[in-house]
Design a protein around this motif. Structure first.
Motif, PDB file in Angstrom:
ATOM      1  N   TYR A  47      -4.784 -14.108  -6.492  1.00  0.00           N
ATOM      2  CA  TYR A  47      -3.822 -13.292  -6.535  1.00  0.00           C
ATOM      3  C   TYR A  47      -3.844 -12.176  -6.229  1.00  0.00           C
ATOM      4  O   TYR A  47      -3.523 -11.154  -5.061  1.00  0.00           O
ATOM      5  N   PHE A  52      -0.471 -17.938  -5.506  1.00  0.00           N
ATOM      6  CA  PHE A  52       0.207 -18.174  -6.915  1.00  0.00           C
ATOM      7  C   PHE A  52       0.306 -19.331  -6.469  1.00  0.00           C
ATOM      8  O   PHE A  52       0.315 -20.249  -5.577  1.00  0.00           O
ATOM      9  N   TRP A  63      -0.638 -24.671  -4.910  1.00  0.00           N
ATOM     10  CA  TRP A  63      -0.593 -22.368  -4.219  1.00  0.00           C
ATOM     11  C   TRP A  63      -0.462 -22.543  -3.006  1.00  0.00           C
ATOM     12  O   TRP A  63       0.257 -22.995  -1.553  1.00  0.00           O
ATOM     13  N   GLU A 164       5.866 -12.792 -11.466  1.00  0.00           N
ATOM     14  CA  GLU A 164       6.441 -13.684 -11.957  1.00  0.00           C
ATOM     15  C   GLU A 164       7.309 -14.636 -11.976  1.00  0.00           C
ATOM     16  O   GLU A 164       8.088 -15.466 -11.946  1.00  0.00           O
ATOM     17  N   GLN A 196       7.197 -12.492  -4.089  1.00  0.00           N
ATOM     18  CA  GLN A 196       6.874 -13.347  -4.114  1.00  0.00           C
ATOM     19  C   GLN A 196       8.053 -13.933  -3.402  1.00  0.00           C
ATOM     20  O   GLN A 196       7.901 -14.059  -1.690  1.00  0.00           O
TER      21      GLN A 196
END
Length: 256
Positions: A47, A52, A63, A164, A196
């Protein structure tokens, strides 16, 4: 700068080292490495670099560091007037870090029209549960009549929150979780939430795309700010005056 490679790097469980992020693949976008582990050391190292984990339960650990990156600058949050009306009905209450595992499990089991299955496996539950116990991972819970009806979870390092997943069992519940989180984070001096991957849902709430290079420059500044890991408590009246500052421009001409 080197051209992106066409295969991800393979990682051993030790040492905890990632390759440079600019070597991530462009197809699929942002895949950087395979392997490693889900220990707190691996996750926090990832992170810090804007990396992530995201993988199916039966796959090796993958990843990612996509380029461009979806982020929500807290001052750019958009709140529709219809959502404000829902909030002002005061049907919902908000807590932080009261039901972390439950929130993760709800995120894992909620049905999503654009997704078959879940990446939130028992290994992920265990790994992020360890981060939660150490004060690095956090949840937002939305309650109605003492029932958990929405929420989200993510990881905080310094003054960056890495979102997340979120879930909603009642209309707008996950949006309310995000609004409450933004209100609290702003009071603590945070200015960005990592979202993200771009989705229409996040874009409607004000998320935008920025380059990986710009995102990493923000991380270098914000993750090193002093904000010790701990369990969180809601310390603000999240319903106002924050809402008035973030009404979506699409509905600014209508009356409250």
């Amino acid at each position: 700068m080197s051209e992106p490679i066409h295969q991800p790097f393979w990682l051993d469980s030790k040492p905890v080292v990632f390759p440079p992020t600019h070597l991530a693949m462009t197809e699929p976008d942002g895949l950087l490495a395979v392997g490693g582990d889900l220990t707190p050391e691996w996750l926090l190292n990832a992170y810090h670099k804007g990396i992530f984990p995201w993988f199916n339960e039966d796959d090796p650990i993958l990843w990612w560091t996509p380029n461009p990156r979806s982020v929500l600058f807290i001052d750019s949050l958009k709140v529709r007037r219809s959502l404000i009306k829902t909030i002002r009905k005061q049907k919902f209450t908000i807590t932080l870090d009261q039901q972390f595992e439950n929130v993760m499990r709800q995120c894992a089991t909620i049905e999503r029209h654009d997704q078959d299955g879940t990446w939130i496996s028992e290994d992920m539950l265990s790994a992020y549960g360890q981060l939660h116990k150490s004060g690095h991972a956090h949840s937002v819970e939305v309650w109605e009549d003492n029932q958990l009806v929405g929420g989200l979870y993510g990881v905080a390092i310094g003054k960056v929150f890495f979102g997340e997943s979120m879930f909603s069992k009642k209309p707008d519940a996950s949006k309310i979780a995000l609004v409450a989180l933004c209100q609290q984070l702003k009071a603590w001096g945070f200015r960005i939430i990592d979202t993200q991957m771009e989705t229409p849902h996040l874009r409607s709430l004000g998320a935008t795309l920025i380059s990986r290079e710009y995102f990493e420059s923000i991380l270098k500044q914000e993750t090193h700010k002093d904000f010790p890991p701990k369990l969180w408590q809601l310390e603000v009246n999240w319903q106002k005056p924050f809402l008035a500052e973030h009404v979506s421009n699409k509905t600014n001409q209508s009356n409250p």
